[in-house]
Design an enzyme around this catalytic site. Structure first.
Site, PDB file in Angstrom:
ATOM      1  CE  LYS A   1       9.928   9.913  -1.844  1.00 51.69           C
ATOM      2  NZ  LYS A   1      11.356   9.776  -1.530  1.00 51.69           N
TER       3      LYS A   1
ATOM      4  CG  HIS B   1      17.739  18.063   4.162  1.00 51.12           C
ATOM      5  ND1 HIS B   1      18.987  17.563   3.839  1.00 51.12           N
ATOM      6  CD2 HIS B   1      16.858  17.057   3.908  1.00 51.12           C
ATOM      7  CE1 HIS B   1      18.859  16.301   3.419  1.00 51.12           C
ATOM      8  NE2 HIS B   1      17.574  15.978   3.454  1.00 51.12           N
TER       9      HIS B   1
ATOM     10  CG  ASN C   1      19.848  15.261   6.492  1.00 52.81           C
ATOM     11  OD1 ASN C   1      20.675  16.140   6.758  1.00 52.81           O
ATOM     12  ND2 ASN C   1      20.180  14.111   5.951  1.00 52.81           N
TER      13      ASN C   1
ATOM     14  CB  CYS D   1      14.585  14.273   5.884  1.00 53.20           C
ATOM     15  SG  CYS D   1      15.086  13.803   4.228  1.00 53.20           S
TER      16      CYS D   1
END
Ligand code: NAP
Length: 343
Positions: free
Chosen positions: A216, A244, A317, A132
């Site tokens: 990531k 987010h 998100n 996300c």
């Protein structure tokens, strides 16, 4: 009805529920839909649009033969078992977990950024949805990278508890309530109390001191946008239910004009610029809940490096960070003629 047979694995979770809602809202051509989860949820009922009620079935026992698309969010370990099983049965899997993202023959796709990568899904029958935090960042970087050539990104995230699923949301609620009534606070999903606090730790620590979430963001950005972009991320959990936020500072090859950058972002698909430079002239996570757009605010030159630009980026998100992106991948497969098994 002409359309596709769609199986949603992890249907009872935070992402799965949003996937079912998004399919209905966007009128995805669904001929048949199956809601799948663990044995714990079998028989539970979920609404699909205004008129249909789905009864949850067991993922373990489900036969994917004859199903066209599998939208998966049952967690990485469960996807590792069932996504290849679905793909082998001829059901194209769009997987929200981290399980397959970095595998070279699995496309990692944000449709507004790298739709061309979709054509490579055929070997494995699996397409991965990025993390996300990565999705909203690459969406905002894409028009800037195309114009100025992005070299390096420093990003700090402010990630909501729904990024840790239903149980993360429950824990913020429980801990907040405990503090109000003077009960002891017991962290279970998070490593410290999340209520009225921020935690600089998402996913496991790696040997170099980074967390897996930070790793990531770096490797996924390079796979999606360009292998030459260096990313330094600090990922932080904050006591927000949904949405987010990210503070992003990017360094480019070529000189950046802030006014032009604002116009490029305004014209980019999926981005809305709200940059008022006055009280409330920016978007916060609470403002973006339930919205499809990724918002950019606080756009300004970074004078500490030759071609630097800083901005604030906010997105829901559960929508663009997960469900919406997955459904858009399915829509892109249809639009590119890559999904041919219409019922
Ligand atoms: N939340 C986000 O913002 C976000 C964004 C992008 C990607 N993701 C990824 O998406 C995945 C799910 O996230 P989430 O937030 O939806 O989690 P969640 O709210 O905890 O939901 C998990 C879902 O997986 C199902 N499940 C768990 N174990 C299972 C099993 N053994 N067999 C079948 N189904 C099983 C659960 O079913 P039961 O109800 O039966 O337990 C539930 O439907 C994770 O891999 C996460 O990293 C999440």
């Amino acid at each position: 009805m002409r359309g596709y047979r769609v199986a949603v694995a992890g249907a009872t979770g935070a992402v799965g529920r949003e996937i079912i809602k998004t399919l209905a809202e966007r009128d995805f051509p669904v001929a048949d839909i199956a809601a799948l989860a663990s044995g714990r949820s079998v028989g539970q009922q979920l609404s699909f649009g205004e008129k249909r009620v789905l009864t949850v079935q067991s993922l373990d026992a489900f036969d994917f033969a004859g199903w066209d698309i599998g939208l998966f969010s049952p967690g990485a370990a469960v996807s590792a078992i069932h996504a290849p099983r679905a793909a082998e049965a001829g059901c194209i899997v769009i997987d929200n977990t981290s399980q397959f993202r970095m595998e070279p023959d699995v496309p990692l796709v944000v449709p507004e950024v790298n739709p061309q990568a979709l054509a490579r899904y055929t070997r494995r029958g699996i397409i991965a949805n990025p993390n996300c935090s990565t999705i909203q960042m690459v969406l905002a970087l894409k028009p800037l990278h195309d114009r100025y050539g992005c070299k390096r990104v420093v990003v700090s995230t402010y990630q909501s508890v729904s990024g840790a699923g239903r149980e993360g949301m429950d824990e913020l609620f429980k801990n907040s309530k405990a503090i109000f009534v003077n009960d002891p606070v017991k962290p279970e999903i998070f490593t410290k109390n999340i209520a009225f606090n921020v935690i600089p730790h998402i996913d496991n620590f790696m040997d170099d001191g980074s967390t897996k979430e930070e790793w990531k963001m770096a490797v996924e950005t390079r796979k999606i946008l360009s292998p030459d972009i260096a990313v330094f991320a600090t990922c932080v959990r904050v006591p927000v239910f949904i949405g987010h936020a990210e503070s992003i500072t990017a360094e480019f090859e070529r000189p950046v004009n802030v006014g032009e950058a604002r116009d490029l972002l305004r014209n980019a698909p999926g981005i809305v610029v709200v940059d008022g430079r006055d009280d409330g002239g920016y978007i916060t996570p609470v403002d973006c809940q339930g919205e499809d757009a990724t918002y950019v605010s606080r756009l300004r030159r970074d004078p500490t490096v030759p071609n630097g630009l800083g901005f604030w980026c906010v997105s829901d998100n559960l929508r663009k960070g997960a469900a919406l992106n997955a459904v858009q991948i399915a829509e892109s497969l249809v639009a590119q003629g890559l999904l041919t098994q219409a019922a």
